[in-house]
Motif scaffolding. Structure first.
Motif, mmCIF file in Angstrom:
data_model
loop_
_atom_site.group_PDB
_atom_site.id
_atom_site.type_symbol
_atom_site.label_atom_id
_atom_site.label_comp_id
_atom_site.label_asym_id
_atom_site.label_seq_id
_atom_site.Cartn_x
_atom_site.Cartn_y
_atom_site.Cartn_z
ATOM 1 N N GLU A 150 80.902 18.192 62.523
ATOM 2 C CA GLU A 150 79.875 19.914 61.915
ATOM 3 C C GLU A 150 80.131 21.000 62.044
ATOM 4 O O GLU A 150 80.106 22.152 61.936
ATOM 5 C CB GLU A 150 78.689 19.575 62.476
ATOM 6 N N LYS A 151 81.896 20.897 62.574
ATOM 7 C CA LYS A 151 82.613 22.129 62.803
ATOM 8 C C LYS A 151 83.789 21.968 62.257
ATOM 9 O O LYS A 151 84.409 22.939 62.119
ATOM 10 C CB LYS A 151 83.067 22.056 64.691
ATOM 11 N N ALA A 152 84.297 20.949 61.160
ATOM 12 C CA ALA A 152 85.586 21.043 60.524
ATOM 13 C C ALA A 152 85.216 22.295 59.888
ATOM 14 O O ALA A 152 86.472 22.992 59.390
ATOM 15 C CB ALA A 152 85.138 19.820 59.733
ATOM 16 N N GLY A 187 76.840 26.067 75.874
ATOM 17 C CA GLY A 187 76.670 24.721 74.812
ATOM 18 C C GLY A 187 77.978 24.094 74.999
ATOM 19 O O GLY A 187 78.342 23.706 76.149
ATOM 20 N N SER A 188 77.423 22.825 74.619
ATOM 21 C CA SER A 188 77.929 21.810 74.599
ATOM 22 C C SER A 188 79.296 21.405 74.753
ATOM 23 O O SER A 188 79.996 20.425 75.357
ATOM 24 C CB SER A 188 77.101 20.665 73.802
ATOM 25 N N THR A 189 79.890 22.262 74.343
ATOM 26 C CA THR A 189 81.497 22.126 74.213
ATOM 27 C C THR A 189 82.136 22.359 75.136
ATOM 28 O O THR A 189 83.435 21.299 75.906
ATOM 29 C CB THR A 189 82.253 23.038 72.819
ATOM 30 N N PRO A 190 82.246 23.289 76.253
ATOM 31 C CA PRO A 190 82.616 23.516 76.889
ATOM 32 C C PRO A 190 82.684 21.811 78.767
ATOM 33 O O PRO A 190 83.188 21.796 79.910
ATOM 34 C CB PRO A 190 82.854 24.660 77.929
ATOM 35 N N GLY A 235 80.818 29.345 62.233
ATOM 36 C CA GLY A 235 82.303 30.364 63.041
ATOM 37 C C GLY A 235 82.061 31.129 64.058
ATOM 38 O O GLY A 235 82.944 31.982 64.374
ATOM 39 N N HIS A 236 80.968 31.666 64.301
ATOM 40 C CA HIS A 236 80.184 32.271 65.269
ATOM 41 C C HIS A 236 81.437 32.277 66.846
ATOM 42 O O HIS A 236 81.023 30.815 66.718
ATOM 43 C CB HIS A 236 78.984 33.252 65.257
ATOM 44 N N ILE A 237 81.509 33.318 67.441
ATOM 45 C CA ILE A 237 82.721 33.251 68.843
ATOM 46 C C ILE A 237 81.340 34.497 69.989
ATOM 47 O O ILE A 237 81.470 35.239 69.404
ATOM 48 C CB ILE A 237 84.124 33.052 69.280
ATOM 49 N N LEU A 278 79.991 34.976 78.256
ATOM 50 C CA LEU A 278 80.432 35.743 77.274
ATOM 51 C C LEU A 278 78.725 36.069 76.389
ATOM 52 O O LEU A 278 78.649 37.376 76.391
ATOM 53 C CB LEU A 278 80.709 34.564 75.754
ATOM 54 N N ASP A 279 77.693 35.737 76.738
ATOM 55 C CA ASP A 279 76.253 35.807 76.640
ATOM 56 C C ASP A 279 75.579 34.927 76.962
ATOM 57 O O ASP A 279 75.332 34.563 77.737
ATOM 58 C CB ASP A 279 75.978 35.051 75.481
ATOM 59 N N GLU A 280 74.406 35.331 76.687
ATOM 60 C CA GLU A 280 72.748 35.380 77.411
ATOM 61 C C GLU A 280 71.334 35.637 76.319
ATOM 62 O O GLU A 280 71.704 36.323 75.522
ATOM 63 C CB GLU A 280 72.624 36.084 78.210
HETATM 64 C C1 GLP Z 1 76.207 28.986 70.976
HETATM 65 C C2 GLP Z 1 76.631 29.522 71.960
HETATM 66 C C3 GLP Z 1 78.426 29.269 71.363
HETATM 67 C C4 GLP Z 1 78.353 28.604 70.994
HETATM 68 C C5 GLP Z 1 77.826 27.521 70.124
HETATM 69 C C6 GLP Z 1 78.518 26.382 70.453
HETATM 70 O O1 GLP Z 1 75.172 29.366 69.513
HETATM 71 N N1 GLP Z 1 76.425 31.607 71.722
HETATM 72 O O2 GLP Z 1 79.499 30.296 73.014
HETATM 73 O O3 GLP Z 1 80.344 28.210 71.240
HETATM 74 O O4 GLP Z 1 76.743 27.981 70.584
HETATM 75 O O5 GLP Z 1 77.719 25.816 71.301
HETATM 76 P P1 GLP Z 1 77.627 23.975 70.891
HETATM 77 O O6 GLP Z 1 79.330 24.192 72.514
HETATM 78 O O7 GLP Z 1 76.737 23.907 72.057
HETATM 79 O O8 GLP Z 1 78.315 23.016 70.123
#
Ligand code: GLP
Length: 233
Positions: free
Chosen positions: A193-195, A36-39, A129-131, A61-63
């Motif tokens: 948008e995450k608030a 994702g863009s966050t890290p 709210g998903h992780i 975490l995922d794919e």
């Molecule tokens: C995806 C990923 C998540 C990530 C989320 C937020 O769905 N599976 O791991 O945290 O998006 O993405 P972004 O960081 O681009 O806002």
């Protein structure tokens, strides 16, 4: 939860980097990684540093299901582009979204996590709210599993694809129980948008409707937010 509020994701990246550097200094060996863009700003600061991960293990975490590692939208591709090409790990694990038997792949992945307990897990946060890809309503007990993405997640991720119909509808994700076993969890969230998700995660009821609220039960969580993501707290 320790909450750090920063001006923007550049400053957030620096804070995130410091947490990786401290963990490394204190002997962390297994790093749970996110896409994702966050890290990205944290990964940039890691790349610019002299931190060495050539003896460390990473577990993602995922794919997406159905994308090969060389597809530029796969998370495998993302990780190579944004971190591994510049900072290789001794071993990097990601779920194989092309596995013929997805259930067997999920079991294999659970064994990887069990054999390599995660010292530090970095997380982003979905708008709902998903992780990882643990969407609202996901059981907290299951391990790595096949996920049908919600429309909200498909819409959010469509920005990375040429056409919305190209966004995969399914993914393989580490389960919430595995995430909770990480010794230290670092969650970053940026933007207005995450608030709502941030507020629910920190102040809301601990409920499967907002998967990240499970973090209220973990005793070593650091949350890095910019002012917009923190604006509803
Ligand atoms: C995806 C990923 C998540 C990530 C989320 C937020 O769905 N599976 O791991 O945290 O998006 O993405 P972004 O960081 O681009 O806002």
């Amino acid at each position: 939860m320790q909450i750090i509020i920063v001006k923007d994701e550049v400053e957030g990246g620096q804070e995130g980097y410091k947490i990786f550097a401290d963990a490394k200094k204190n002997g962390a060996h297994v790093f749970g990684l996110a896409t994702g863009s966050t890290p990205i700003t944290t990964y940039k600061d890691i790349i610019a540093s002299d931190l060495d991960f050539s003896d460390s293990i990473s577990i993602n975490l995922d794919e997406y299901i159905g994308l090969s590692a060389d597809n530029d939208q796969s998370y495998n591709y993302f990780m190579h582009k944004n971190l591994f090409n510049q900072k290789p790990f001794k071993t990097s694990y990601l779920p194989n979204g092309l596995a013929k038997d997805i259930d067997a792949e999920a079991k294999r992945y659970d064994k990887v996590i069990e054999d390599n307990p995660i010292d530090l897990q970095i997380l982003g946060l979905g708008r709902n709210g998903h992780i990882g890809f643990n969407e609202p309503g996901t059981s907290r007990e299951i391990g790595t599993h096949r996920v049908s993405l919600t429309q909200s997640t498909i819409d959010a991720n469509a920005r990375f694809f040429e056409r919305e119909e190209d966004v995969p509808k399914e993914a393989l994700s580490m389960g919430l129980a595995s995430i909770m076993k990480s010794k230290h969890i670092l969650l970053e969230a940026y933007g207005a948008e995450k608030a709502d998700a941030v507020k629910g995660m920190i102040e809301g009821p601990d409920s499967a409707d907002l998967p990240a609220s499970i973090l209220q039960n973990h005793d070593n969580v650091t949350v890095i937010l910019d002012e917009a993501a923190a604006s509803k707290l």
